[in-house]
Design an enzyme around this catalytic site. Structure first.
Site, PDB file in Angstrom:
ATOM      1  CB  SER A  34     -10.088  19.490  43.277  1.00 26.42           C
ATOM      2  OG  SER A  34     -10.096  20.602  44.148  1.00 26.42           O
ATOM      3  CG  ASP A  60      -9.279  24.424  44.449  1.00 25.19           C
ATOM      4  OD1 ASP A  60      -9.765  25.264  43.667  1.00 25.19           O
ATOM      5  OD2 ASP A  60      -9.972  23.578  45.032  1.00 25.19           O
ATOM      6  CG  ASP A 103     -11.729  22.389  40.796  1.00 27.85           C
ATOM      7  OD1 ASP A 103     -11.023  22.700  41.775  1.00 27.85           O
ATOM      8  OD2 ASP A 103     -12.782  21.739  40.914  1.00 27.85           O
ATOM      9  CG  ASP A 117     -14.096  23.561  43.622  1.00 22.16           C
ATOM     10  OD1 ASP A 117     -12.896  23.704  43.937  1.00 22.16           O
ATOM     11  OD2 ASP A 117     -14.700  22.473  43.725  1.00 22.16           O
TER      12      ASP A 117
END
Length: 453
Positions: free
Chosen positions: A99, A240, A242, A244
């Site tokens: 992340s 960010d 990734d 999510d």
């Protein structure tokens, strides 16, 4: 053993590569997952970090040699693994990602059937034990073949089905992927939308040429805000690594704390679905509670962390869950978090109402000013927490033991907790309409932190 099992945290896996987390770890984790859960099919994907392909190959090999068929997404976002696991009715999924952690880290997020999170109490502890004892299921002489699944169309159509495309107006939106994984997936989605997009830091690059893809860092906020103002966009979205999580900036370049977006999204969804339950985390709460209650919803507090939020959402059949750290969870997305759905809902709301994002956020920051999440690198977190308790317990606060230290007074409240993924102490302070009080209390608490060290 060439790795450390200390990277297995409360609700995911994070660690430095390659000394703590490496290809051997990934292979053994696949073998352990297969032993504990005995899946037949499993979704695997990875983000843009440089070690991703190597960890991915070892993970897939471990599953193949355990007789598990891998549905391989390749480069993707965490939410694509969640979606594919449920949509294709796989027995589980693993996303290889760290992340927003600094370069040199990587990690994994694990789910089981139905995209249900795997945490310490739901399988991670058993996986760790199997890895520690090297107690794995039989290794097949002929590995199960991998299935490539790079078509994103089902995921894209699912996202589009959550908004009314006919209501959308031609807004100008700046998007900053931070050289993370969002770019290619966003491009597939953008084809179907009537918006004008200004793209920046759009190409995936695990070298992070523009810094770590963490929109919460002040230097990253400034870059996005300046580009928004230069292009006179209606709002901006930054993701960010990734994707999510997404972060929004209004038309003036103002960075909107995730805390206030939780309240707005809750209110928006409750207008369509009155009486539903909303889950929120304990770090900052007053604004969310007020907006949910005023919108006819039922606010329910949950411990911080995606596995805890998702578990409670399922138990309570909540329509939405939000964390002030910008994780937003939706019942219509298999109770999982998404960095694409929030900005789509906001764009739809702006289109329907004709209001700017600053209009929609309104006076929420004035009503409940906050510090945002402040992070401190410390060497003695336990002693600091004890000193904070000693300073404020005599003042008879309302105590919230949900997560870390939670103290509520008439005009202000605070939450302090240790990070589950980094060596940090995290502090959040909010007040009732008094930003000076927030600043004063932060200064007061920081003095304790500096004294203990």
């Amino acid at each position: 053993m060439t790795y450390s099992l200390d990277c297995i945290k409360a609700y995911d896996i994070r660690g430095r590569v390659p000394d703590v987390l490496n290809a051997d770890f990934a292979y053994d984790l696949a073998r352990a997952y297969s032993t504990v859960f005995q899946p037949k099919t499993l979704v695997v994907g990875h983000d843009i970090r440089q070690e991703g392909p190597e960890l991915n190959e070892a993970l897939c090999r471990g599953f193949a040699e355990s007789g598990v068929q891998v549905l391989h997404l390749g480069l993707c976002g965490t939410e694509e693994v969640y979606f594919a696991t449920s949509h294709y009715q796989a027995d589980g999924g693993i996303m290889i990602t760290a992340s927003h952690n600094p370069k040199g880290y990587n990690g994994m997020k694990l789910v089981k059937k139905g995209s249900q999170p795997i945490g310490q109490d739901s399988g991670l502890k058993d996986i760790k034990a199997a890895m520690a004892s090297q107690s794995f299921c039989e290794t097949l002489s002929t590995p199960t073949p991998l299935v490539e699944m790079h078509d994103k169309s089902a995921y894209i159509q699912h996202l589009l089905g959550l908004i009314d495309l006919d209501e959308l107006k031609p807004l100008k939106i700046l998007v900053n992927a931070g050289n993370g994984a969002a770019g290619p997936t966003f491009d597939q989605l953008a084809k179907h939308l009537p918006f004008e997009f200004i793209r920046m830091q759009h190409e995936p690059d695990g070298n992070f040429p523009n810094g770590i893809p963490n929109p919460m860092l002040f230097e990253n906020r400034e870059v996005t805000a300046n580009a928004l103002k230069e292009n006179q966009a209606d709002f901006a979205v930054a993701w960010d690594g990734d994707f999510d999580r997404c972060f929004l900036f209004d038309e003036t370049g103002y960075f909107i704390e995730g805390y206030y977006l939780v309240g707005l999204l809750a209110k928006t969804l409750l207008e369509r679905n009155p009486g539903e339950k909303i889950i929120y985390d304990p770090r900052m709460t007053w604004n969310t509670i007020e907006q949910v209650t005023e919108s006819g919803g039922i606010p329910l507090q949950c411990r911080t962390g995606h596995s805890f939020i998702k578990d409670m959402m399922r138990r309570e059949n909540a329509i939405y869950g939000g964390e002030m750290s910008a994780h937003h969870y939706f019942r219509d997305f298999f109770y999982c978090d998404s960095g694409m759905i929030p900005w789509l809902l906001i764009a739809e709301l702006m289109s329907k109402t004709g209001k700017t994002l600053s209009d929609l956020i309104g006076d929420r920051a004035k009503r409940f000013p906050c510090s945002g999440e402040l992070n401190y690198k410390v060497t003695n977190a336990k002693a600091i927490m004890q000193a904070v308790e000693a300073a404020y317990l005599p003042l008879n606060p309302v105590i919230d033991p949900t997560d870390g230290i939670g103290y509520e007074f008439k005009e202000w409240r605070m939450n302090m907790r240790t990070s589950n993924t980094e060596p940090l102490l995290r502090l959040n302070v909010e007040s009732r309409g008094n930003p000076e009080l927030v600043a004063a209390k932060v200064k007061e608490i920081e003095a304790i932190i500096e004294r203990i060290g």
